[in-house]
Design an enzyme around this catalytic site. Structure first.
Site, PDB file in Angstrom:
ATOM      1  N   LYS A   1     -13.686   3.599  -1.212  1.00 46.36           N
ATOM      2  CA  LYS A   1     -13.933   2.241  -1.691  1.00 46.36           C
ATOM      3  C   LYS A   1     -15.272   2.205  -2.419  1.00 46.36           C
ATOM      4  O   LYS A   1     -16.324   2.428  -1.823  1.00 46.36           O
ATOM      5  CB  LYS A   1     -13.939   1.277  -0.501  1.00 46.36           C
TER       6      LYS A   1
ATOM      7  N   ASP B   1      -4.740   3.144  14.791  1.00 49.90           N
ATOM      8  CA  ASP B   1      -5.282   1.844  14.387  1.00 49.90           C
ATOM      9  C   ASP B   1      -5.287   0.918  15.591  1.00 49.90           C
ATOM     10  O   ASP B   1      -4.344   0.939  16.389  1.00 49.90           O
ATOM     11  CB  ASP B   1      -4.446   1.230  13.261  1.00 49.90           C
TER      12      ASP B   1
ATOM     13  N   SER C   1       0.819  -1.209   0.000  1.00 46.42           N
ATOM     14  CA  SER C   1       0.000   0.000   0.000  1.00 46.42           C
ATOM     15  C   SER C   1       0.855   1.262   0.000  1.00 46.42           C
ATOM     16  O   SER C   1       0.372   2.343  -0.354  1.00 46.42           O
ATOM     17  CB  SER C   1      -0.938   0.008   1.209  1.00 46.42           C
TER      18      SER C   1
ATOM     19  N   ALA D   1      -2.303   0.462  10.351  1.00 46.91           N
ATOM     20  CA  ALA D   1      -1.639  -0.844  10.406  1.00 46.91           C
ATOM     21  C   ALA D   1      -1.702  -1.577   9.055  1.00 46.91           C
ATOM     22  O   ALA D   1      -2.715  -1.502   8.363  1.00 46.91           O
ATOM     23  CB  ALA D   1      -2.288  -1.702  11.495  1.00 46.91           C
ATOM     24  N   PRO D   2      -0.607  -2.244   8.685  1.00 42.13           N
ATOM     25  CA  PRO D   2       0.671  -2.393   9.412  1.00 42.13           C
ATOM     26  C   PRO D   2       1.649  -1.238   9.221  1.00 42.13           C
ATOM     27  O   PRO D   2       2.704  -1.222   9.826  1.00 42.13           O
ATOM     28  CB  PRO D   2       1.237  -3.676   8.821  1.00 42.13           C
ATOM     29  N   GLY D   3       1.297  -0.256   8.350  1.00 45.69           N
ATOM     30  CA  GLY D   3       2.142   0.920   8.297  1.00 45.69           C
ATOM     31  C   GLY D   3       2.668   1.320   6.935  1.00 45.69           C
ATOM     32  O   GLY D   3       3.648   2.061   6.855  1.00 45.69           O
ATOM     33  N   GLY D   4       2.041   0.874   5.845  1.00 47.47           N
ATOM     34  CA  GLY D   4       2.527   1.227   4.512  1.00 47.47           C
ATOM     35  C   GLY D   4       2.525   2.720   4.256  1.00 47.47           C
ATOM     36  O   GLY D   4       3.519   3.284   3.790  1.00 47.47           O
TER      37      GLY D   4
ATOM     38  N   ASP E   1     -10.290   4.064  17.151  1.00 43.63           N
ATOM     39  CA  ASP E   1     -11.070   4.015  15.915  1.00 43.63           C
ATOM     40  C   ASP E   1     -10.690   5.215  15.051  1.00 43.63           C
ATOM     41  O   ASP E   1     -10.821   6.366  15.474  1.00 43.63           O
ATOM     42  CB  ASP E   1     -12.559   4.052  16.267  1.00 43.63           C
TER      43      ASP E   1
END
Length: 358
Positions: A308, A243, A191, A224-227, A263
């Site tokens: 999305k 996150d 990402s 998360a995970p941190g891209g 959140d």
């Protein structure tokens, strides 16, 4: 020239065609589109006396979301097994092509092309074809005389090339609208490329430091995970990663990241930051309103976020989200710029960018 070739993500041909048809109609120009299914290509044909050139003069590519790149279509050139250079020269002569219109050419392939032989041919053909065209006065001898406009040859296969002209001041700076990016081994996820592409598309290259430099502060919602956090850290930013999930340990060890388990839709900073980025997969209208809350509340100056899209009525959903964003910004009486693009590294989502100009 009455036709334009549009390039988009394969599977989104209808959205790209509908978008240009609506944009053209808003300018008083009318036409129809023919999608080349799952090839990422759309032929858009003007139905009135106006030319395709006039349409491209009125509609900036930057205002389109699903169209990554485009060019004016001169026509389809049949390619024989022998002397393909000669075939292109004769085709252009028959089309009353003026050699002063372009100083260089590019060969293109469809994004879905899997024929390695065709790819090798496209690369090797540029030099002899350019030489032959110049000798036949079909290409300008120097770049200054053509103002950067470019002859385009889109190879559908070994037998057919769509020949066209791209305008220097209204085309993507990247071939077919796709920046060529590499994922470093240290990036926590793929990402990371999406945010890098967004910056390349939305930020002028000569202003990178203005937007990204100087030790800025950022918030990454749904980190998360941190891209995306990793990309922000690469620019020297101090990042609050929001996150409930775990962050990449190596990224946390940089000392540039504070992990807040919360959140992403509910959390707000105590002080305003420079950047807010959000790659949470949720309902697009919910995310659009989240971005409005941050920008309207002056919690950030810049934001990049993903919407999305649903499986059906993707274009219609974008129009609804666009209206939510534009109306919200107008009601907040903020001087802002909104841009959106279906990036190469996007799938069923589109990426939006808002910056406060006040």
């Amino acid at each position: 020239m009455q036709q334009i070739m549009l390039m988009c993500r394969p599977g989104f041909e209808t959205e790209a065609g509908q978008e240009l048809m609506d944009s053209a109609a808003a300018c008083g120009l009318f036409g129809y589109f023919q999608p080349i299914r799952n090839a990422g290509l759309v032929r858009f044909t003007l139905g009135g006396p106006e030319s395709a050139f006039e349409l491209m003069q009125r509609i900036p590519l930057d205002e389109l979301v699903f169209v990554r790149d485009w060019f004016l279509v001169i026509g389809d050139c049949p390619l024989p097994a022998r002397d393909r250079v000669g075939a292109v020269i004769e085709f252009l002569r028959g089309a009353d092509w003026q050699g002063s219109l372009a100083s260089r050419l590019e060969t293109r392939l469809t994004e879905t092309n899997e024929d390695r032989d065709l790819g090798n041919f496209a690369r090797k053909w540029v030099a002899p074809l350019s030489r032959g065209l110049r000798e036949a006065d079909m290409l300008a001898q120097d770049s200054a005389s053509a103002k950067g406009d470019r002859l385009e040859l889109l190879l559908l296969d070994f037998e057919t090339a769509v020949v066209g002209l791209s305008l220097a001041d209204n085309r993507s700076p990247f071939p077919q609208g796709i920046p060529r990016l590499r994922l470093p081994a240290s990036a926590p996820s793929r990402s990371a490329l999406k945010l890098e592409e967004a910056w390349k598309v939305f930020i002028p290259e000569d202003r990178y430091l203005d937007y990204l430099g100087g030790g800025r502060k950022a918030v990454d919602l749904g980190a998360a995970p941190g891209g995306w956090t990793w990309q922000l850290v690469q620019q020297g930013m101090m990042v609050t990663a929001v996150d409930n999930g775990p962050m990449n340990p190596e990224l946390m060890a940089t000392g540039h990241v504070e992990h807040v388990r919360a959140d992403g839709y509910a959390w707000r900073p105590k002080r305003a930051v420079d950047w807010m980025v959000c790659d949470i997969v949720d309902k697009p209208r919910k995310t659009a309103r989240l971005a409005l809350d941050w920008v309207g509340g002056k919690l950030c100056r810049y934001t990049v976020f993903n919407l999305k899209l649903p499986m059906k009525k993707r274009y219609e959903e974008w129009l609804i989200c666009r209206d939510i964003l534009l109306q919200g910004l107008a009601e907040a009486e903020l001087n802002c710029r909104l841009r959106a693009r279906h990036l190469y590294h996007d799938r069923e989502e589109i990426t939006c960018f808002i910056e406060r100009l006040d």
